[in-house]
Design a protein around this motif. Sequence first.
Motif, short mmCIF file in Angstrom:
data_model
loop_
_atom_site.label_atom_id
_atom_site.label_comp_id
_atom_site.label_asym_id
_atom_site.label_seq_id
_atom_site.Cartn_x
_atom_site.Cartn_y
_atom_site.Cartn_z
N ASP A 40 0.86 -1.19 0.00
CA ASP A 40 0.00 0.00 0.00
C ASP A 40 0.89 1.24 0.00
OD1 ASP A 40 -2.08 1.76 0.17
OD2 ASP A 40 -2.67 1.24 2.21
N THR A 41 1.09 1.81 -1.17
CA THR A 41 1.96 2.98 -1.32
C THR A 41 1.25 4.10 -2.05
OG1 THR A 41 2.85 2.24 -3.45
CG2 THR A 41 4.02 1.50 -1.46
N ARG A 92 -6.95 -2.91 -2.02
CA ARG A 92 -6.23 -3.14 -0.76
C ARG A 92 -7.10 -3.87 0.24
NH1 ARG A 92 -6.00 1.83 2.89
NH2 ARG A 92 -8.10 0.98 3.20
N THR A 104 3.16 -2.46 4.03
CA THR A 104 3.52 -1.07 3.77
C THR A 104 4.95 -1.05 3.25
OG1 THR A 104 4.44 -0.67 5.96
CG2 THR A 104 2.06 -0.31 5.68
#
Length: 259
Positions: free
Chosen positions: A191-192, A208, A222
């Motif tokens: 998750d960026t 996500r 992350t």
Amino acid sequence: MPHSTPVAFVTGGGTGVGAASALMLAERGLAVAVNYSRSAAEAEGVAEACRAKGVEAFAIQGSVGSDADCRRMAGEVEARWGRLDVLINAAGTTRFISLGDLETVTEDDFDAIMDVNLKGAFWMTRAAASMLKASGKGAVVSISSMSAVTGMGSSIPYASSKGALNTMTLSLARALAPRVRVNAILPGMIDTRWFRQSLGEQSAVSIRDRAAKGSALGDVCTAEDVAAGAMYLALDARTITGELMQMDAGALLGPAAFA
């Protein structure tokens, strides 16, 4: 004279996993060269944040898909610091193409993805090899993907590039032993900011949440999670080489049985 403290080079260091890795390396006391291709402002910001942690750092532009650029960048590190102890191959690229949409994949798609994700890791590792060997504790960590295992992900060229990167990790681990350890991390979904910008906020959040729900730990990675794994393999795992470390919050296992 070689630099008095260990030195790291991080490709794709301006954003995402690369940026998080550069900052963690600085926290561990390493001088850091922050590579970028296009994200100049971000890379300069990461270098400044590293310097704020009390280490030397600089941003360096270059395409890892170019052997000449990789050799030039390795030369700049050697000229400045006289040593290199850690290489993090975090630069990566993809194209978002449905796996079933075979006709949409172009030769340019394959070439662009392979140039960065596969050949780039080789060019940079080769350019850095002599310094890493001289370190006595040289380590390479490449950021691969669970796509290499599942054949899923953003596109067939992407999954293929990561599968090849895994094989190359094993080859390089043999080729550079015993003086350099070579490992790879296989994250699941990360998750960026880049992921959200590429797909749009609403689609990214939906993907996500679906990925988290389908994993044993009910979560996704992350950038910091992946960087922490890279720190372990680069700095602490003295007897680990040729390892393909999965980091997917249990996505391959599936949902928890007794949640």
